[in-house]
Design an enzyme around this catalytic site. Structure first.
Site, short mmCIF file in Angstrom:
data_model
loop_
_atom_site.label_atom_id
_atom_site.label_comp_id
_atom_site.label_asym_id
_atom_site.label_seq_id
_atom_site.Cartn_x
_atom_site.Cartn_y
_atom_site.Cartn_z
N TYR A 174 25.66 48.17 1.94
CA TYR A 174 24.20 48.07 1.88
C TYR A 174 23.62 48.28 3.28
O TYR A 174 24.35 48.55 4.24
CB TYR A 174 23.80 46.73 1.27
CG TYR A 174 24.17 46.61 -0.20
CD1 TYR A 174 23.61 47.47 -1.14
CD2 TYR A 174 25.08 45.66 -0.63
CE1 TYR A 174 23.96 47.38 -2.48
CE2 TYR A 174 25.44 45.56 -1.98
CZ TYR A 174 24.87 46.43 -2.90
OH TYR A 174 25.22 46.34 -4.22
N CYS A 343 38.94 33.60 -15.51
CA CYS A 343 38.43 34.97 -15.55
C CYS A 343 39.61 35.93 -15.69
O CYS A 343 40.60 35.83 -14.96
CB CYS A 343 37.66 35.26 -14.27
SG CYS A 343 37.26 37.00 -14.02
#
Length: 672
Positions: A174, A343
């Site tokens: 970013y 997960c």
């Protein structure tokens, strides 16, 4: 205590944290269309704080909206109107003892005009991101300085909202990271060139926040210690970056990796080893004396404890782990590791089919994730009933779990000798072992809840009617499709399901018919065993039914291992020594082989549901028996159906049970 190091108090700057677990920033799209905090977001973060995590770092929080947005509903803090909403979020988290900071973010070039309301993305240099292929506009020096001020002002708003600190997002390619990396920064002025020039922008922001807000307000920095792209930041330079950030007053370093062009090192596919990225944090920790946070597929308390105990990092970030189970820290602290819903790193509903498609976050194994406001808890029943569940796959087990947790009697019937359904097959191919965790959790829970489990029992309508149950949930799954083509019934032909379940052996040369995810994974499975494999697919691309990040990993593995793949071919005939296929120009192709493995889809097995309905019984068909889909749909079906049954019973009949075996056609239609 089983994990003493993990649950030792920690400190970042002047912020004391109750343990060493961190919820790292993960986009959810739970903000509203203007980027404001919503009740759904508050309940999502509150559940994680209540579950015992030490520190929550919110998802990306844009300092310059919409120019800097990376996702459709990105959280925003670009002006004072957002402060009150953030304060509501902060108070909800702190009520349960967790610390909370917010991650300040600008997407830079890693966005699209669709996300930025038509504005051209901006960046240090006018170089398109290889992943998105959108040409950004190069920022002027004045604009760069204005952006630095936006970050500083956003930090001041965060403090006013009550946050315990801020994190600067300098990772994953970013804007801040774009300035830091030669992969994206080709400037020759004071904001480019050597490392000192490339670091000017992030250091100005960090120093500016410290100067404005003082030393008591912690500033964390998330960085990619290896961008895993040619010409990007790698570990040796990352060590220098870490020292510069420490010297600028940064209080802790959150060590990640990757950029969009190396996406599988940011959001790893299932095949990646647990804790694989910790070595990056370990190397950075040797260079600095401020705390370091490690991340990277950390799924179990044993691995997390080891990271802290061995001094490889000061904190562990749990990420998707906490989406799957908000109570992971509390369960680990209490030693209830068998109750952790781990997960499985599938990336389906948290990323690929949800946030990447501008939808709210969900989770394959945790149907409540992102919907904590709608489904706050399982309500204990006031009138226990008896439910039968036909099928012990993930849909049936999840339905049984919810009903039993509400206090109902549940009898579950499975025709095989083991619970798990298709997951027992799905976890066999290389790199798919984590998917087994989904059924391990469900088996543990239904045993603990007292569900009556009947294995090796193919239940029928007569038996169920004789049991006098209140309702039946049919979760009988699916069967593999067998296409109607000549030669399909030769003894040299089998299905991927039978092959992966060990019911069939093949020879040295195999054609796999069907190049979806199952066909490609079957090809890898056979190749690993030394078989010469060709995967034949009628469409133009392989594995189009696979989540994008896992798909790329799967395709890379096919190429690396040498599995041949042919696309655009339709199988016309199977012979004893090969397969006849035709392309779109009706040209014939001969694919020689000793055996053929079929992987062309599935069909539902739901005749039991129809028969029970004809007898007037109350029936709900779920999972693949309703429509063959993926694991996330199966578990969600099981949860929603069972939860609706308990909720309808509580709301409609709070003081009396349902009469036995009545059809309730209107309720049945409503719940389905």
């Amino acid at each position: 205590m089983r994990f003493p190091n993990l649950f030792k108090e920690g400190q970042i700057g002047h912020m004391r944290i109750r343990n060493r677990t961190v919820m790292p920033p993960m986009g959810t799209n739970l903000a509203n269309e203007n980027g404001a905090v919503t009740p759904a977001m508050i309940h999502y973060y509150r559940a994680r704080a209540k579950g015992g995590v030490g520190l929550i770092i919110t998802e990306i929080n844009c300092v310059d909206s919409p120019q800097g947005n990376a996702i459709a509903n990105e959280l925003c803090i670009s002006d004072d109107s957002y402060i009150a909403g953030h304060n509501e979020l902060v108070e909800a988290v702190k009520e349960h003892g967790a610390k909370i900071i917010t991650q300040l973010h600008h997407a830079g070039r890693q966005t699209t005009p669709e996300t930025t309301y038509g504005l051209q993305p901006v960046a240090p240099s006018a170089i398109p991101d290889p992943y998105l292929q959108v040409v950004p506009r190069e920022l002027t020096i004045e604009e760069i300085q204005d952006l630095a001020e936006m970050f500083i002002r956003a930090a001041a708003r965060a403090r006013n909202a009550g946050y315990d600190g801020v994190e600067l997002h300098g990772a994953h390619g970013y804007l801040i990271g774009q300035f830091m990396s030669p992969f994206s920064n080709r400037r020759s002025d004071l904001y480019g060139g050597d490392l000192n020039g490339r670091m000017r922008f992030p250091l100005e922001i960090a120093r500016g926040i410290k100067n404005k807000l003082g030393g008591n307000f912690p500033v964390l920095f998330r960085m990619s210690a290896d961008e895993f792209v040619e010409g990007g930041v790698h570990l040796d330079e990352a060590k220098q970056i870490a020292r510069l950030l420490q010297d600028a007053g940064v209080d802790a370093l959150d060590i990640s990796s990757g950029v969009y062009a190396s996406m599988n090192t940011i959001l790893e596919p299932m095949s990646y080893t647990e804790g694989w990225r910790v070595y990056l944090a370990e190397n950075i920790k040797r260079e600095v004396h401020i705390p370091v946070i490690a991340v990277g597929v950390i799924r179990t308390p044993e691995v997390a404890e080891g990271v802290i105990a061995d001094g490889r990092a000061d904190f562990v970030a749990l990420g998707r782990t906490l989406i799957a189970d908000p109570e992971w820290p509390s369960k680990a602290l209490e030693g209830r590791t068998e109750d952790i819903r781990k997960c499985i790193t599938c990336n389906i509903w948290c990323i690929g089919e949800r946030v990447f498609k501008n939808l709210h976050v969900r989770c394959t194994v945790n149907p409540v994730a992102g919907r904590e406001l709608e489904y706050p808890q399982i309500t204990p029943t006031l009138s226990p009933m008896h439910f039968a569940v036909a099928g012990g796959g993930p849909a049936g087990m999840e339905a049984a779990r919810v009903l039993a947790a509400a206090g109902h009697r549940v009898s579950l019937f499975e025709k095989q000798s083991e619970l798990g359904g298709q997951v027992l097959i799905a976890c066999v191919p290389p790199g798919k072992d984590k998917i087994r965790w989904s059924i391990d959790y469900l088996q543990t829970q239904i045993h603990k809840l007292g569900v009556e489990i009947h294995l090796n029992t193919e239940v029928g309508a007569d038996m169920l009617q004789g049991m006098n149950v209140d309702a039946v949930i049919v979760a009988t799954g699916a069967a593999p499709l067998v296409p109607d083509i000549p030669g399909v019934h030769y003894p040299t032909v089998t299905t991927a399901w039978d092959l992966l379940s060990g019911k069939y052996e093949v020879g040295s040369r195999v054609v796999v018919v069907g190049g979806g995810s199952v066909g490609c994974e079957t090809g890898l499975y056979l190749k690993q065993r030394g078989v010469d494999v060709t995967v034949a697919e009628m469409e133009d691309e392989l594995a189009v039914d696979t989540e994008p990040i896992n798909r790329q990993s799967l395709l890379d593995e096919l190429r690396k291992t040498g599995v041949r793949a042919v696309t655009g071919l339709n199988i016309r005939e199977i012979k004893a020594d090969g397969v006849v296929a035709v392309d779109r120009a009706w040209r014939e192709h001969w694919l020689p082989c000793t055996h053929v493995v079929l992987s062309v889809g599935a069909r539902p097995i739901n005749h039991l549901g129809e028969e029970l309905r004809h007898r007037g019984m109350r029936v709900f068909v779920i999972g693949d028996a309703k429509q063959p889909r993926k694991l996330n749909h199966a578990i969600s079906d099981g949860f929603l159906t069972a939860h609706s049954l308990t909720r309808a019973e509580t709301l409609a009949y709070p003081y009396q049970p349902f009469p036995v075996r009545q059809p309730y056609r209107e309720q049945e239609q409503m719940l389905q």
